[in-house]
Design a protein around this motif. Sequence first.
Motif, PDB file in Angstrom:
ATOM      1  N   UNK A 294      -5.284   8.316  -8.425  1.00 14.67           N
ATOM      2  CA  UNK A 294      -4.362   8.940  -7.491  1.00 14.67           C
ATOM      3  C   UNK A 294      -3.174   8.046  -7.189  1.00 14.67           C
ATOM      4  N   UNK A 295      -3.427   6.745  -6.998  1.00 12.55           N
ATOM      5  CA  UNK A 295      -2.340   5.793  -6.753  1.00 12.55           C
ATOM      6  C   UNK A 295      -1.439   5.680  -7.985  1.00 12.55           C
ATOM      7  N   UNK A 296      -2.028   5.801  -9.151  1.00 11.50           N
ATOM      8  CA  UNK A 296      -1.247   5.794 -10.387  1.00 11.50           C
ATOM      9  C   UNK A 296      -0.377   7.047 -10.461  1.00 11.50           C
ATOM     10  N   UNK A 297      -0.958   8.182 -10.069  1.00 15.45           N
ATOM     11  CA  UNK A 297      -0.293   9.472 -10.210  1.00 15.45           C
ATOM     12  C   UNK A 297       0.905   9.625  -9.276  1.00 15.45           C
ATOM     13  N   UNK A 298       0.877   9.020  -8.103  1.00 15.03           N
ATOM     14  CA  UNK A 298       1.978   9.207  -7.148  1.00 15.03           C
ATOM     15  C   UNK A 298       3.254   8.501  -7.601  1.00 15.03           C
ATOM     16  N   UNK A 299       3.111   7.529  -8.501  1.00 14.42           N
ATOM     17  CA  UNK A 299       4.272   6.854  -9.092  1.00 14.42           C
ATOM     18  C   UNK A 299       5.180   6.226  -8.030  1.00 14.42           C
ATOM     19  N   UNK A 300       4.547   5.632  -7.036  1.00 10.93           N
ATOM     20  CA  UNK A 300       5.254   4.889  -5.997  1.00 10.93           C
ATOM     21  C   UNK A 300       4.624   3.502  -5.866  1.00 10.93           C
ATOM     22  N   UNK A 301       5.354   2.533  -5.342  1.00 10.59           N
ATOM     23  CA  UNK A 301       4.746   1.216  -5.132  1.00 10.59           C
ATOM     24  C   UNK A 301       3.620   1.309  -4.105  1.00 10.59           C
ATOM     25  N   UNK A 302       2.548   0.566  -4.343  1.00 11.71           N
ATOM     26  CA  UNK A 302       1.426   0.582  -3.400  1.00 11.71           C
ATOM     27  C   UNK A 302       0.824  -0.813  -3.278  1.00 11.71           C
ATOM     28  N   UNK A 303       0.299  -1.080  -2.091  1.00 12.86           N
ATOM     29  CA  UNK A 303      -0.463  -2.300  -1.806  1.00 12.86           C
ATOM     30  C   UNK A 303      -1.871  -1.859  -1.450  1.00 12.86           C
TER      31      UNK A 303
END
Length: 470
Positions: A294-303
Amino acid sequence: MKSNHVLVVPYPAQGHVIPLMDAAQRFTRKGLKVTFVNTEDSHKRVINAWSQKDDLSDMMQMVAIPDGIEPWEDRNDLGQLTESMFRAMPDKLEELINNINKTDDEKITCIIADYCMGWISKVAQKMGIRLAVFCSGSAAVMAVFMSVQKLLDDQVIDSNGVPVKDQMVQLSTNMPPMDPKQFLWACIGDPVTNKKMFDGLGLEGTVAAGVADCIICNSTVELEPETFTLFPKILPIGPLLANNEKTKQAGHFWNEDSSCVTWLDQQQFCSVIYVAFGSLTIFNQLQFEELALGLDLINRPFLWVVRPGMSGSTDHTYPNGFMDRIGTRGKIVSWAPQQEVLNHPSVACFMSHCGWNSTMEGVSNGVPFLCWPYFYDQFLDATYICDFWKTGLGLNKDDTGIVTREEIKSKVEQLIRNDKIKQNALNLHERVMASVKEGNSSSKNLSNFVDWVKKGKDNAPDNNNSQSSC
């Protein structure tokens, strides 16, 4: 002249130790001497993770007593831990107090006990020492402890603490609805464990709340006005955040990775999804993979904070190619300086388990939430966030109990586009932070509480949020 020496005892979990240690450091700055009592296991973990020990006030000493758990027993079995503490710690605590009173010119005149350590009330009564109870959760959670007899009388729960009916309850029409299956003593696991938790926490906590001279809480009247009206004995002194006082937060069980702050410095304003699920949440491998995808799919920076033990006994495996695909767009750490992270201008939202500490930290920094509660009061906290304060959105599980990658992507995009939620979060931030300013409600309550300790009066401090006293 009476001494101003208090004994402070948290429940041995990080979410309880941190806010009570923040409160203790405030007590020292207002002239109280503090002896902070952890279990030996918690004490070791806190000291090992605390890189700036010199920040500890000269007015505060940290000591430890055993919790009664044998080396071959499982400390993660909360029922066993609770039962063991109830059996082993009262004598050890009494012994500690006697030793302090023999060797210290300033004798212990008040015990401040975590609301989950209700057995301490018997020690306080036996030794003739005043008792204050500290609630590290919401005031609504403290209200549940104060309402156990009513819950029994109304047949909401039976004599073992087991919910009688499958229905939500409200202690007041303007308080959030609660699921009795999620009360602390009812949500841990098997019936034997739940019974141990009810006896050790629910019943003992009710007794402690009843005999306590005062109850203080890491909340504000702005967040839970109806609860403080209905239960005026509870004094809100929050938010208890170390960065309010420009000091380093203490009480962590893991070392913080400050490299994530440097990484945040390189990100655009309000662009990063911060993902952290506290000290107790456990994901199975399938859920872990869905979150990663899901974090990959949103295509936004994440911590993303992936805590040691987040998978239980084994380490998680990331999806094939995940680390290569995210590159520098994602930052993964084992533990983060959360207050500093949430205060960073690059953070757009907080995907959280909604533990009360995390909730207070997010609210205090005006950050919108993506709510993913795991157990206990976290569902109540998510209700506050989504339905009462309207500062976040909930993540829903599918029919198999999984929060899917598509759900994660959809809710992140909804939240990022929702200007109303963002504005609500900023407005709530302003109101909550105003409460700790000099002369306002939480600040006055804290000062009144410390004055009460110093004066040694029989009556409790005034509650600045009602006409009643505690």
